[in-house]
Write an enzyme that holds these catalytic residues in place. Structure first.
Site, PDB file in Angstrom:
ATOM      1  N   HIS A 446     -18.442   7.902   0.273  1.00  0.00           N
ATOM      2  CA  HIS A 446     -17.234   7.859  -0.264  1.00  0.00           C
ATOM      3  C   HIS A 446     -17.346   7.348  -1.616  1.00  0.00           C
ATOM      4  CE1 HIS A 446     -12.696   6.757  -0.689  1.00  0.00           C
ATOM      5  NE2 HIS A 446     -12.774   8.112  -0.362  1.00  0.00           N
ATOM      6  N   ARG A 575      -0.065   1.276  -1.951  1.00  0.00           N
ATOM      7  CA  ARG A 575       0.820   2.499  -1.878  1.00  0.00           C
ATOM      8  C   ARG A 575       1.098   3.076  -0.685  1.00  0.00           C
ATOM      9  NH1 ARG A 575      -2.744   6.859  -2.897  1.00  0.00           N
ATOM     10  NH2 ARG A 575      -2.479   7.476  -0.732  1.00  0.00           N
TER      11      ARG A 575
END
Length: 718
Positions: A446, A575
């Protein structure tokens, strides 16, 4: 009051918020943007579409996993206190309420849109002339691609693809069977996703109004043409969501790419997780679906069109309605490179920070294009996680390989829902002569790192780009992400070591600058937090400020609780999912958490720590989730240049000052909009003025950007 707060946090003995319930709260914040009258109307439709897509993925992955556990008879509680069965019940209740709110919002938005001259209508609202025109469209365009699939003894129930809209048709023969006059027959018809879901209705001449008919309604009206000899008794829409997770045995796979292709084919037959049906579905059709799909839970009965994700394309296709959208965003080309023909020369001179989408992703493309064309560049190495369908970066890598450069690409084949695209790009790169590696067994790659090795004056210099977001030109237009260009020798050495570990058999590296998961990132974060704890206990300023997508790792949450109890001030911008309860006396009263949901998707991951005076700042690809810290290759990189650190600190401060689109997480797990006496500040609009926040950043530490000479000593952050 404090006692009430503590009770809310320790309800059922829990000091953590459940990850999946927190995710539902996040999707509700997205829905609030669709409900917000201050959001432009077509943007509200886009947000509503996003909530539908989000819910699909949540059902196909998270809920599917819980149902797997339930089937296996697992009854162990997670660290938030839920068993799989108990959590499924709670999720279903909240999801049912959420879906009702989605469709209430849909009806309100359609009402407002009709005032603007755009309507989605029923067949009964059409004039005879319009009906004839749409019948012609059906016969010429729609009918040829439809496939009626009967269900009877000789024709078993067909494969129903995940997330596609179908029609269940109940039929009676025109000539009844004397032995069983009440018998009905069932058939399935897929609504073709290759055609526009909303069909434009021919309007009156010189009329500015636009009417649309949903494709399934057009098919329903003419369904009898598919079944001659039968009368249509009922026709209703339905939709299935299947388990979308992949289960790869990487250790035993002889060819990972081929094994993944097989698994993708299996995904199409994943067990059904959710059935959505049109309200009032015929009982014969409903019983057939429930029997064949073997669902454990009741279907969702929908009063409105299934799959609201179609609204994204619909809203985006409407021409002449820019007044119902946000003003067009035009990313600026980073000023540091704007007047320069040689990007590598700029990076040789100084580190450069770029922040998308306010600054154009084209600079990343140009960095790789220039490197591919440079005869002195010997090697390019890059990680690719989610790649654009028309990737300029991949084409640059192909050209570099074809020109004789050593090109190594670590392609993550297991990037969920991008697997097929990544497989296709991997084959393109392999054919061009690139060395394509599929990462390490059992780990997703990632990290977002590019390394360019160039021959200069008899030696080699490394140019590195480290980012918080994917190398994807499309998503970079609406995801906020930071990227660092540097020639710092420690970062360059670590980038080389990182690629050697991913492609070879190198032993774990003694990192100079990077902290790399799964082995070194979590310990590095703990060391940074422990150091702030020691500063707090010594009576010195101690502060942690971080921005990320999700926070769900229990050990990380416990460490932050420990820091709060020691007196460290902690401000987090999270978020999405957040399992930490802030503001609980005796536990987390020094922690404040906000979430920002606005025009752009907040995606950057940034960390700053007070470090006893001169703040240290890092950018990273990792969220503080268990999967990122223990099951992925992730990179956290320090920002050494003082003025760039100041820019990122200013960016974090602007985010934390948002009182328009920010919601604050409360101890009970709910979110409330941030309110204050100060003038409204909308962080994404503030950051759109790039010269402002960069100028402020330089002002904080002076105008000297180049600290190359000062980097001879070991950086404090290592």
């Amino acid at each position: 009051m404090k006692r009430a707060l503590y009770r809310s946090a320790s309800r059922h003995g829990k000091k953590y918020i459940n990850r999946d319930l927190s995710w539902i709260e996040f999707n509700r914040r997205v829905l609030e943007e669709a409900e917000d009258p201050s959001t432009p109307l077509l943007e509200r439709l886009q947000f509503l579409s996003i909530t539908a897509s989000n819910l699909d993925e949540f059902m196909g992955v998270r809920v599917a996993g819980l149902k797997d556990q339930r089937k296996a008879g697992l009854n162990k509680t997670d660290f938030t206190g839920y068993t799989p069965q108990g959590l499924i019940k709670r999720i279903m209740k909240r999801t049912e309420r959420f879906v009702r709110d989605q469709y209430r919002t849909y009806r309100e938005l359609m009402r407002l849109l009709s005032r603007e001259g755009v309507s989605i209508v029923s067949w009964d609202e059409l004039s005879p002339t319009q009906g004839e025109a749409l019948k012609t469209y059906f016969q010429d365009i729609v009918y040829p691609v439809l496939t009626p699939m009967a269900v009877d003894v000789s024709r078993p129930f067909p494969l129903v693809h995940s997330r596609e809209v179908y029609l269940a048709v109940v039929l009676r023969p025109l000539v009844p069977d004397p032995k069983n006059e009440d018998r009905t027959y069932c058939a399935i018809v897929q609504v073709p996703s290759i055609l526009p879901r909303a069909v434009l209705v021919p309007g009156r001449r010189n009329s500015r109004k636009q009417s649309y008919l949903l494709l399934e309604d057009l098919i329903k009206r003419h369904i009898g043409l598919l079944f001659s000899g039968y009368a249509t008794e009922a026709v209703h829409a339905f939709r299935v969501t299947r388990n979308s997770d992949l289960t790869l045995n990487e250790e035993e796979a002889e060819d990972l790419l081929q094994e993944l292709e097989k698994e993708l084919r299996r995904r199409r037959r994943g067990f059904p997780v959710r059935l959505e049906i049109e309200k009032g579905m015929h009982l014969d059709a409903l019983e057939l679906l429930k029997d064949e799909l073997e669902l454990d839970d009741d279907p969702y009965e929908i009063e409105g069109p299934l799959d609201l994700s179609f609204l994204s394309k619909f809203a985006g296709s409407l021409a002449g309605f820019d007044h119902l959208r946000y003003p067009k965003a035009e990313p600026v080309y980073p000023a540091e490179f704007d007047d320069e023909d040689d990007i590598l020369a700029v990076i040789r001179d100084r580190d450069v920070l770029v922040y998308h989408p306010y600054e154009s992703f084209e600079v990343v493309n140009d960095f790789l294009i220039d490197a591919a064309a440079d005869p002195d560049v010997l090697a390019i190495k890059m990680t690719l996680y989610r790649v654009d369908a028309h990737s300029v970066l991949v084409q640059a890598l192909v050209k570099a390989a074809e020109s004789g450069k050593q090109v190594t690409v670590v392609v993550e084949l297991k990037a969920r829902f991008d697997e097929e695209r990544n497989i296709a790009w991997a084959r393109v790169l392999e054919r061009a002569g690139c060395h394509v590696v599929y990462g390490l067994a059992g780990l997703k790659t990632h990290a977002k790192v590019t390394l360019v090795v160039r021959r200069e004056d008899g030696t080699l210099r490394r140019y590195v780009h480290v980012g918080t977001g994917n190398y994807n030109e499309s998503t970079a237009k609406f995801y906020t992400d930071a990227g660092l260009f540097t020639c710092h020798p420690d970062i360059g050495a670590d980038a080389s070591a990182l690629f050697n570990e991913m492609t070879g058999y190198s032993t774990p590296h003694d990192w100079r600058a990077f902290a790399v998961a799964p082995d070194a990132l979590k310990p590095k974060l703990f060391d940074l937090i422990d150091r702030e704890i020691e500063y707090a206990r010594a009576g010195q300023p101690a502060r942690i400020t971080a921005k990320m997508n999700s926070l769900s790792n229990q050990a990380m949450i416990d460490k932050l609780y420990e820091a709060s109890q020691a007196g460290v001030t902690i401000e987090l911008i999270v978020r999405g999912v957040c399992c930490l309860r802030p503001g609980v006396p005796g536990l987390s009263e020094n922690i404040r958490i906000i979430s920002i949901v606005d025009r752009f998707l907040e995606h950057s991951r940034i960390l700053s720590v007070a470090a006893g005076g001169e703040e240290e700042v890092y950018i990273t690809s990792a969220d503080w989730m268990t999967r990122n810290l223990t099951r992925r290759v992730e990179v956290m990189c320090p920002v050494y240049d003082r003025s760039l650190r100041a820019m990122l600190l200013n960016l974090l401060r602007i985010n934390l000052s948002d009182n328009v689109k920010a919601r604050e997480l409360k101890p009970g797990g709910g979110y409330e909009r941030v309110k204050g006496e100060l003038a409204p500040l909308r962080s994404q609009f503030e950051l759109a003025d790039i010269p402002l926040w960069k100028t402020v950043g330089e002002y904080l530490y002076g105008t000297t950007v180049n600290e190359r000479e000062a980097r001879g000593s070991t950086p404090k952050s290592s």
